[in-house]
Design a protein around this motif. Structure first.
Motif, mmCIF file in Angstrom:
data_model
loop_
_atom_site.group_PDB
_atom_site.id
_atom_site.type_symbol
_atom_site.label_atom_id
_atom_site.label_comp_id
_atom_site.label_asym_id
_atom_site.label_seq_id
_atom_site.Cartn_x
_atom_site.Cartn_y
_atom_site.Cartn_z
ATOM 1 N N LYS A 120 0.754 -1.223 -0.097
ATOM 2 C CA LYS A 120 -0.029 -0.071 0.199
ATOM 3 C C LYS A 120 1.020 1.201 -0.076
ATOM 4 C CE LYS A 120 -3.737 2.414 2.422
ATOM 5 N NZ LYS A 120 -4.675 2.195 3.482
ATOM 6 N N HIS A 121 2.043 1.283 0.732
ATOM 7 C CA HIS A 121 3.033 2.477 0.873
ATOM 8 C C HIS A 121 3.404 2.666 -0.525
ATOM 9 C CE1 HIS A 121 6.371 4.620 1.352
ATOM 10 N NE2 HIS A 121 7.357 3.672 0.964
ATOM 11 N N HIS A 122 3.816 1.483 -1.532
ATOM 12 C CA HIS A 122 4.269 1.966 -2.735
ATOM 13 C C HIS A 122 2.964 2.347 -3.634
ATOM 14 C CE1 HIS A 122 8.446 0.712 -3.290
ATOM 15 N NE2 HIS A 122 8.228 0.140 -2.003
ATOM 16 N N LYS A 123 1.945 1.971 -3.645
ATOM 17 C CA LYS A 123 0.896 2.209 -4.311
ATOM 18 C C LYS A 123 0.426 4.006 -4.180
ATOM 19 C CE LYS A 123 -3.846 1.309 -5.681
ATOM 20 N NZ LYS A 123 -5.448 0.396 -5.197
ATOM 21 N N PHE A 124 0.526 4.370 -2.950
ATOM 22 C CA PHE A 124 0.448 5.785 -2.692
ATOM 23 C C PHE A 124 1.500 6.545 -2.258
ATOM 24 C CE2 PHE A 124 -3.481 3.235 -1.857
ATOM 25 C CZ PHE A 124 -4.356 4.043 -2.635
ATOM 26 N N SER A 125 2.688 6.243 -2.231
ATOM 27 C CA SER A 125 4.079 6.516 -1.906
ATOM 28 C C SER A 125 4.074 8.284 -1.644
ATOM 29 C CB SER A 125 5.075 6.166 -2.520
ATOM 30 O OG SER A 125 6.373 6.547 -1.904
ATOM 31 N N ASP A 126 4.112 8.506 -0.534
ATOM 32 C CA ASP A 126 4.028 10.193 -0.090
ATOM 33 C C ASP A 126 2.917 10.738 -0.543
ATOM 34 O OD1 ASP A 126 6.559 9.924 1.330
ATOM 35 O OD2 ASP A 126 7.680 10.355 -0.618
ATOM 36 N N ALA A 127 1.738 10.189 -0.862
ATOM 37 C CA ALA A 127 0.402 10.892 -1.282
ATOM 38 C C ALA A 127 -0.401 10.211 -0.315
ATOM 39 C CB ALA A 127 0.287 10.445 -2.820
ATOM 40 N N GLU A 128 -1.651 10.905 -0.526
ATOM 41 C CA GLU A 128 -2.695 10.514 0.312
ATOM 42 C C GLU A 128 -3.057 9.012 0.254
ATOM 43 O OE1 GLU A 128 -7.525 11.578 1.187
ATOM 44 O OE2 GLU A 128 -6.417 12.772 -0.446
ATOM 45 N N GLY A 129 -2.959 8.432 1.369
ATOM 46 C CA GLY A 129 -3.299 6.966 1.262
ATOM 47 C C GLY A 129 -2.182 6.120 1.530
ATOM 48 N N ASP A 130 -0.760 6.832 1.698
ATOM 49 C CA ASP A 130 0.612 6.314 2.115
ATOM 50 C C ASP A 130 0.294 6.081 3.929
ATOM 51 O OD1 ASP A 130 2.938 5.532 2.893
ATOM 52 O OD2 ASP A 130 3.845 7.027 1.472
ATOM 53 N N PRO A 131 0.427 4.711 3.952
ATOM 54 C CA PRO A 131 0.213 4.367 5.497
ATOM 55 C C PRO A 131 1.341 5.175 6.527
ATOM 56 C CG PRO A 131 0.265 2.371 4.401
ATOM 57 C CD PRO A 131 0.794 3.659 3.404
ATOM 58 N N TRP A 135 5.454 13.144 4.813
ATOM 59 C CA TRP A 135 4.784 14.591 4.416
ATOM 60 C C TRP A 135 3.426 14.607 4.670
ATOM 61 C CZ3 TRP A 135 8.381 17.719 3.206
ATOM 62 C CH2 TRP A 135 9.768 17.144 2.981
ATOM 63 N N ARG A 136 2.858 13.716 5.453
ATOM 64 C CA ARG A 136 1.331 13.578 5.922
ATOM 65 C C ARG A 136 0.577 15.008 6.086
ATOM 66 N NH1 ARG A 136 -1.995 9.260 7.539
ATOM 67 N NH2 ARG A 136 -3.515 10.053 9.289
ATOM 68 N N TYR A 137 1.405 15.733 6.901
ATOM 69 C CA TYR A 137 0.794 17.005 7.526
ATOM 70 C C TYR A 137 1.307 18.021 6.874
ATOM 71 C CZ TYR A 137 -0.248 13.445 11.277
ATOM 72 O OH TYR A 137 -0.538 12.228 12.002
ATOM 73 N N GLY A 138 2.151 18.147 5.744
ATOM 74 C CA GLY A 138 2.466 19.221 5.091
ATOM 75 C C GLY A 138 4.014 19.350 4.843
ATOM 76 N N GLU A 139 4.582 20.511 4.586
ATOM 77 C CA GLU A 139 5.860 20.859 4.181
ATOM 78 C C GLU A 139 6.583 21.637 4.878
ATOM 79 O OE1 GLU A 139 6.684 21.398 0.166
ATOM 80 O OE2 GLU A 139 5.208 19.690 -0.621
ATOM 81 N N THR A 140 5.776 22.628 6.193
ATOM 82 C CA THR A 140 6.465 23.388 6.931
ATOM 83 C C THR A 140 7.221 22.431 7.830
ATOM 84 O OG1 THR A 140 4.702 23.324 8.413
ATOM 85 C CG2 THR A 140 4.490 24.871 6.476
ATOM 86 N N ASN A 232 11.454 4.338 6.456
ATOM 87 C CA ASN A 232 10.028 5.080 6.319
ATOM 88 C C ASN A 232 10.442 6.480 6.701
ATOM 89 O OD1 ASN A 232 9.024 2.548 6.043
ATOM 90 N ND2 ASN A 232 8.242 2.327 7.941
ATOM 91 N N SER A 233 10.826 6.834 7.687
ATOM 92 C CA SER A 233 10.809 8.400 7.970
ATOM 93 C C SER A 233 12.238 9.136 7.327
ATOM 94 C CB SER A 233 10.832 8.487 9.418
ATOM 95 O OG SER A 233 11.933 7.781 9.880
ATOM 96 N N ILE A 234 13.320 8.846 7.665
ATOM 97 C CA ILE A 234 14.621 9.565 7.094
ATOM 98 C C ILE A 234 14.552 9.665 5.620
ATOM 99 C CG2 ILE A 234 16.932 9.930 7.226
ATOM 100 C CD1 ILE A 234 16.551 9.008 10.260
ATOM 101 N N CYS A 235 14.498 8.185 5.171
ATOM 102 C CA CYS A 235 14.692 8.285 3.867
ATOM 103 C C CYS A 235 13.814 8.602 2.837
ATOM 104 C CB CYS A 235 15.000 6.705 3.569
ATOM 105 S SG CYS A 235 16.672 6.105 4.038
ATOM 106 N N HIS A 236 12.685 9.120 3.439
ATOM 107 C CA HIS A 236 11.716 9.961 2.606
ATOM 108 C C HIS A 236 11.660 11.404 2.948
ATOM 109 C CE1 HIS A 236 9.281 6.994 0.210
ATOM 110 N NE2 HIS A 236 9.563 6.016 1.114
ATOM 111 N N SER A 245 11.776 9.233 -9.481
ATOM 112 C CA SER A 245 10.747 8.462 -8.880
ATOM 113 C C SER A 245 9.459 9.337 -8.513
ATOM 114 C CB SER A 245 10.992 7.896 -7.324
ATOM 115 O OG SER A 245 11.367 8.872 -6.609
ATOM 116 N N ARG A 246 8.330 8.817 -8.251
ATOM 117 C CA ARG A 246 7.171 9.893 -8.311
ATOM 118 C C ARG A 246 6.848 10.463 -6.645
ATOM 119 N NH1 ARG A 246 2.913 6.991 -6.294
ATOM 120 N NH2 ARG A 246 3.057 4.552 -6.555
#
Length: 323
Positions: A120-131, A135-140, A232-236, A245-246
């Motif tokens: 599921k992470h790969h299907k929605f990577s860094d977008a809505e739906g990524d577990p 970047w879930r809460y924004g870019e600030t 999951n955290s640092i490498c993204h 990559s998208r």
């Protein structure tokens, strides 16, 4: 799409047996148990520094820590990740079972749930739906700090779980894999028991068993947990991105040895089924080396090794790097 379409099915199809005891929802008892399995090893990790300073650590304890760490780590990187999640190679039945067991010894959750989450992470990577996107809460900066905490470990306490029948039906359909996944708690107990048993027998003392449990079980589990979660955290959030990559996956060199090659994360998201993640000069990838040995032994076959043309086709026009 980064996952083979045949690995994801319509959830409305006839259900297969659950592959984890909790099914697709996480009950309160599971969340409490998860918290204990995270906090107890973490406290041991914090205590390790003053203990080393005051009393030191034996070579036996170091050996048990390193051996159990890399058995579990490669079980995750080669087994749970590159083989079961992405099908980077095919494996003979004994290797398939061995990789499922090795990954279960890492104490990172049942096999089928792990794979479902990652697909599921790969299907929605860094977008809505990524577990677990940072970047879930924004870019600030405050939003990213909150997102890093979420991606690192907070996401695991979310009550809603990835539908296993939709994202991992191929694994649920295998009775042996389903059994290993459902018996995760017993493999956890085995993983924690091996170091003190070995330490006690070698030293013929309860103290030897205790120190082996502290270093080879608790500290080892905590270290492996946080290295894995750092992917999951640092490498993204940071790292060089030589490949297209998208998402925001990056390469973090200082995690490469501890993560068994997983921190060459940019290539992985650019080419998810590749059996090797560290494809550039000097990029250490012990998982790829072991897969090569499995292939040479005849245990693995149809390995999806990256070719020069395939690597070049995925290169960025310019190397980018985040702060």
């Amino acid at each position: 799409m980064t996952i083979s379409p045949e690995l994801i099915t319509d959830a409305s199809e006839a259900p297969l047996p659950n592959a984890t005891m909790g099914g697709d929802s996480k009950r309160s008892i599971e969340q409490i148990t998860l918290l204990a399995f995270i906090m107890v090893p973490f406290l041991a990790l914090l205590a390790a520094v003053p203990l080393v300073w005051g009393w030191g650590v034996s070579w036996l304890d170091v050996g048990l820590l390193v051996a159990m760490y890399y058995i579990g780590c490669h079980g995750i990187t080669i087994g749970f990740h590159r083989y079961f999640t992405h099908g980077s190679f095919k494996a003979k039945r004994p290797l398939r079972i061995a990789l499922a067991v090795m990954g279960s010894l890492a104490v990172e959750g049942p096999l089928v749930r792990w794979v479902a989450d990652h697909r599921k992470h790969h299907k929605f990577s860094d977008a809505e739906g990524d577990p677990h996107s940072p970047w879930r809460y924004g870019e600030t900066l405050p939003a990213l700090l909150k997102g890093l905490w979420w991606a690192h470990m907070a996401w695991m306490f979310d009550e809603e779980q990835t539908p296993q029948h939709k994202y991992a039906p191929d694994l649920i359909a295998d009775p042996a894999i389903r059994w290993i996944s459902r018996k995760f708690i017993y493999f956890t107990m085995l993983s924690l028991a091996i170091p003190p048993i070995v330490g006690g027998l070698v030293t013929m003392s309860w103290w030897g068993a205790f120190t082996a449990f502290f270093w080879g079980s608790l500290v080892r589990v905590a270290l492996l947990h946080h290295v894995t979660w750092s992917i999951n955290s640092i490498c993204h959030a940071v790292g060089k991105r030589p490949f297209k990559s998208r998402d925001r996956s990056g390469n973090v060199w200082w995690l490469a040895v501890l993560s068994c090659g997983e921190s060459w994360h940019n290539l992985h998201h650019a080419d998810p089924t590749s059996a090797r993640h560290g494809v550039l000069r000097g990029q250490v990838d012990s998982s790829a080396r072991l897969i090569r040995w499995f292939e040479q032994a005849g245990w693995a076959y149809d390995v999806r090794w990256p070719t020069a043309d395939r690597i070049e086709a995925r290169r960025q026009s310019e190397l980018t790097e985040t702060a």
